[in-house]
Scaffold this active site. Structure first.
Site, short mmCIF file in Angstrom:
data_model
loop_
_atom_site.label_atom_id
_atom_site.label_comp_id
_atom_site.label_asym_id
_atom_site.label_seq_id
_atom_site.Cartn_x
_atom_site.Cartn_y
_atom_site.Cartn_z
N LYS A 196 6.07 -34.04 0.11
CA LYS A 196 5.05 -35.05 -0.15
C LYS A 196 5.31 -36.31 0.66
CE LYS A 196 3.70 -35.52 -4.39
NZ LYS A 196 3.64 -35.89 -5.83
N GLU A 202 16.77 -31.92 2.89
CA GLU A 202 16.95 -30.50 3.21
C GLU A 202 15.76 -29.97 4.01
OE1 GLU A 202 18.73 -31.13 -0.99
OE2 GLU A 202 17.01 -31.84 0.17
N GLY A 257 6.14 -31.97 -8.54
CA GLY A 257 6.56 -30.87 -7.67
C GLY A 257 6.60 -29.53 -8.36
N ARG A 258 7.14 -29.48 -9.58
CA ARG A 258 7.26 -28.19 -10.26
C ARG A 258 5.95 -27.72 -10.87
NH1 ARG A 258 10.01 -32.27 -12.37
NH2 ARG A 258 9.68 -32.98 -14.51
N GLU A 343 14.26 -28.96 -15.62
CA GLU A 343 14.05 -30.25 -14.97
C GLU A 343 13.09 -31.10 -15.78
OE1 GLU A 343 14.28 -30.83 -10.50
OE2 GLU A 343 12.12 -31.10 -10.81
N HIS A 374 22.44 -3.30 -17.17
CA HIS A 374 23.72 -2.84 -16.64
C HIS A 374 24.58 -4.02 -16.19
CE1 HIS A 374 22.42 1.41 -16.63
NE2 HIS A 374 21.23 0.87 -16.46
N LYS A 502 21.77 -37.13 -4.99
CA LYS A 502 21.20 -37.42 -3.67
C LYS A 502 21.76 -38.72 -3.10
CE LYS A 502 16.72 -35.14 -4.33
NZ LYS A 502 15.25 -35.36 -4.36
#
Length: 535
Positions: A196, A202, A257-258, A343, A374, A502
């Site tokens: 945004k 990253e 964002g999520r 979050e 398993h 951050k």
């Protein structure tokens, strides 16, 4: 008055003390109509919560708690556009993105541009610097700009466009992007940079590597405009990168964002499955939005999930919750829900800045069945920890297949469904000493064959996995997350907890190059820096 001080909470506390030791075996034995009493349907979805450790009284008391928390009021505040993200002064309007003709004009305008972009790429009208059509798309983002479209693209793999491959890069570790670039052709690769603010560290490091890789082949800056799209509001930064304004698609600060899959962030998904299916995704979510907004509390699926989470976490003492999709296509769903729920609600401070009196969100984790059986199901069955489970199953497979081996045949999907239903039953009812003896097991092995059961679970059955039902499923969990935050009176739409790391990373990065003074850091960090720098 806080939630834990309400009469409804006190009534639940007293009720939980009497119910905590009850076993699901007894609850089912006492009520022949338990499944009918504790299951709900909406638009083809079936939610069975009869294997939760509740009674009719529990359900009634939980609904009283929801009323005491004013969930109707908080829902209306969100839907009306009030700035319920109060720490950032923002409205929460992701639901408006999938409102169809009722969506905000700016959202409809971006959707129209996204549709045109998809059609240009799918038709071959969009060409790379060498004049060849695009065959590969790489989404570069992180967090909500990666988890949503990556999960959904994997979920809908049976419906992908046959002549376009979509890839995802998120980790700043070069091991994520380098192997991918090594097998792609720069002449036919398109990059989508999802950020945004166009400042996410990253994402920009990966974008810079992609840019350098492209220019090493194209050798002209003009090629950037043909091979890069930005999902961003920072036009000055995207222009400086070399991305043409026509290739920049915005979304707004009222889209977290999520919760952003429904916005321009969904472009990579739309390219993977085609625009008509992306519209079906929006329509499925819209169906759940209407249910969320209007269904009575006793029949409201997302509210039911939120209340059960609160009951299991606070009153029964669970500290984690497993999401177990019996669908390989939904293998990324647990990771997506980790961000969505943890979050959003992984907080210990309410809206007034006061500490909570309980845990608002359990640790969310999981893997698809039958692989998990398993792996960690041993702990679920005999590990002595209370871990509520959400089983998610499909009535019909997205990849129907009957295998043949040595003259015999096996239906993959029937075996998958049988395992799903068996596991939820085994977790609920366990296996007693009498049942072990009846099976002819020796007394010496009896202690090892006992299964205590009484593990609560919910089963969500989808008719099939397609764009529409995926939209329903994701909106269901979004609204569950909202309701749980409203119950605890927390802001589910900020994420200050991600900021400290951050900030420290920006201070530490120069020290990785042995530049600067590390004396302000603790001895552990200084020792690790010395080791990293070979000192």
């Amino acid at each position: 008055m806080t939630l834990t001080q309400t009469p409804a909470w006190q009534a639940l506390t007293a009720h939980a003390a009497s119910l905590r030791q009850r076993h699901l075996r007894d609850l089912f034995a006492e009520d022949a109509q338990r499944f009918a009493r504790f299951s709900r349907q909406h638009d083809g979805l079936l939610l069975d919560f009869s294997k939760q450790r509740i009674t009719a009284d529990t359900h009634r008391l939980l609904l009283d708690l929801a009323a005491a928390a004013d969930i109707d009021g908080w829902r209306q505040k969100m839907l009306s556009g009030e700035a319920i993200n109060h720490t950032e002064g923002r409205a929460v309007r992701h639901v408006a993105l999938r409102a169809g003709s009722a969506a905000p004009p700016e959202a409809r305008a971006v959707l129209e541009r996204l549709q045109a972009c998809c059609e240009r790429i799918h038709s071959g009208a969009w060409r790379g610097y060498s004049g060849e059509r695009i065959t590969d798309v790489v989404n570069i983002g992180i967090g909500g700009s990666d988890l949503g479209p990556r999960m959904a693209a994997r979920a809908l793999v049976a419906q992908h466009q046959p002549d376009l491959r979509v890839h995802f890069v998120a980790n700043v570790d070069s091991a994520d992007i380098a192997p991918l670039l090594a097998r792609l052709d720069p002449r036919t690769t398109l990059f989508i940079i999802a950020s945004k603010t166009f400042t996410t560290q990253e994402t920009l490091i990966n974008a810079a590597s992609a840019r350098a890789w492209l220019l090493a082949a194209a050798r002209e800056e003009a090629a950037i405009a043909r091979h890069f799209i930005a999902l961003s509001t920072a036009r000055e930064r995207t222009r400086a990168f070399g991305i043409a304004d026509d290739n920049v698609f915005e979304f707004w600060d009222w889209v977290g964002g999520r919760f952003s899959l429904w916005s321009a962030i969904g472009l990579s998904l739309a390219l993977a499955v085609g625009w008509p299916r992306f519209e079906q995704l929006l329509a499925g979510a819209r169906s759940m939005d209407k249910h969320f907004a209007s269904a009575p509390a006793a029949d409201n699926l997302p509210l039911t999930l939120a209340l059960l989470s609160l009951w299991n976490t606070h009153f029964l003492g669970a500290r984690s919750a497993a999401v177990l999709p019996y669908s390989q296509s939904l293998e990324r769903l647990p990771a997506y829900l980790q961000q969505l729920e943890m979050e959003s609600n992984g907080k210990q401070t309410d809206r007034e800045g006061q500490p909570l009196a309980g845990i608002a969100c359990p640790v969310v984790w999981g893997e698809p069945g039958t692989n998990g059986q398993h792996s960690f199901y041993q702990l679920l069955h005999q590990g002595g920890q209370l871990i509520p489970c959400d089983f998610i199953a499909l009535r019909d497979s997205d990849f129907p297949l009957i295998g043949h081996n040595d003259g015999s045949s096996g239906d993959h999907h029937k075996a998958l469904l049988a395992n799903c239903l068996a596991q939820s039953a085994a977790l609920a009812f366990g296996q007693t000493a009498e049942e072990v003896r009846a099976a002819g097991v020796s007394e010496s092995l009896l202690p090892f064959k006992l299964f205590p059961g009484n593990q609560p679970s919910t089963t969500l059955l989808l008719p099939a996995l397609n764009a529409y039902t995926l939209g329903q499923l994701l909106a269901l969990y979004e609204h569950k997350t909202f309701f749980l935050g409203a119950l605890w009176n927390i802001n589910s739409f900020d994420q200050w907890g991600v900021e400290l790391g951050k900030t420290l990373a920006r201070r530490i990065e120069p020290l990785i190059n042995a530049v600067g003074d590390d004396s302000a850091f603790d001895s552990s960090t200084r020792g690790l820096l010395a080791a990293v720098n070979g000192r």
